[in-house]
Motif scaffolding. Structure first.
Motif: not given
Length: 241
Positions: A171, A174, A188-190, A195-196
């Motif tokens: 990833t 973050a 996050l930047t994606e 994801q989390v």
């Protein structure tokens, strides 16, 4: 947007206003006017040639009609709704938007069905892309509640990047801010799938509560209740570069 409102001070015919705002033809609009389905500033009108300004309060069958132009909306997504324009299993976030042609709005970054918080919707596809495209690195902040205590070393793990199950690449870095044993803020930047939740699973923990607080400089309005929405201010719209 400022230029649009400057132009709109010249006023616009009501039938043109409604047609451009809703997508109905002028013929369909005139039928609605004839049936008394349109009101302007609290008064029912049948006059298609009535000139209205940008700040006029226009209702169609009791629902507010925004001036012509792109729409930018923040919604407080409740649990149990999906970020989709159509779903056969769960109610959708667009079903909460009581505006004409709401099903045509772009959803700017999706949340899981059990995740709550800020969802942005717009009719402007380019603006939506600037939010969702990883190259723009728009930070999204999530408040996380976990089943087990969050160790301090998780801060560095999130910053370094984690290998998620079935993924080939780590990833992107973050930011993890631990608020208490079981609560943290994650930036996050994606936007990878779940994801989390998968990042915490990668460090041996489980997410039991997830809420998105902000997207870029746009923060969820504390005056909104779950299921409520409002239009973004000019400053909020322009904060997305």
């Amino acid at each position: 947007m400022a230029l649009f409102y400057l132009w709109f001070r010249l006023k616009m015919r009501l039938d043109k206003y409604l047609s451009q705002s809703t997508g109905f033809s002028r013929k369909e609009v005139k039928k609605m006017l004839h049936k008394g389905m349109i009101s302007v500033d609290g008064e029912v009108t049948k006059d298609a040639s009535l000139h209205v300004a940008a700040d006029a309060h226009v209702l169609m069958e009791g629902y507010p009609v925004e001036p012509p132009g792109d729409k930018y909306i923040m919604l407080y997504k409740p649990e149990g709704f999906v970020c989709s324009n159509d779903d056969g299993t769960h109610p959708t976030v667009v079903s909460l938007i009581e505006l004409p042609r709401a099903d045509e709005l772009h959803i700017c970054g999706r949340l899981d069905v059990d995740t709550t918080g800020l969802v942005l919707l717009t009719s402007n596809g380019k603006w939506a892309h600037r939010i969702t495209s990883p190259k723009h690195k728009t930070g999204k902040v999530y408040r996380v509640e976990t089943a087990d205590p969050i160790p301090q070393e998780a801060i560095e793990q999130f910053e370094t990047g984690l290998m998620l199950a079935s993924e080939r690449f780590r990833t992107k870095p973050a930011r993890l801010e631990i608020l208490s044993e079981h609560e943290a803020l994650v930036t996050l930047t994606e936007g990878r799938y779940h994801q989390v939740k998968r990042m915490f699973a990668a460090i041996g923990n489980r997410v039991v509560g997830l809420h998105r607080e902000s997207v870029g400089a746009i923060e969820l309005d504390e005056m909104l209740e779950p299921g409520e929405y409002r239009f973004l201010s000019d400053a909020e719209v322009e904060s997305v570069q």
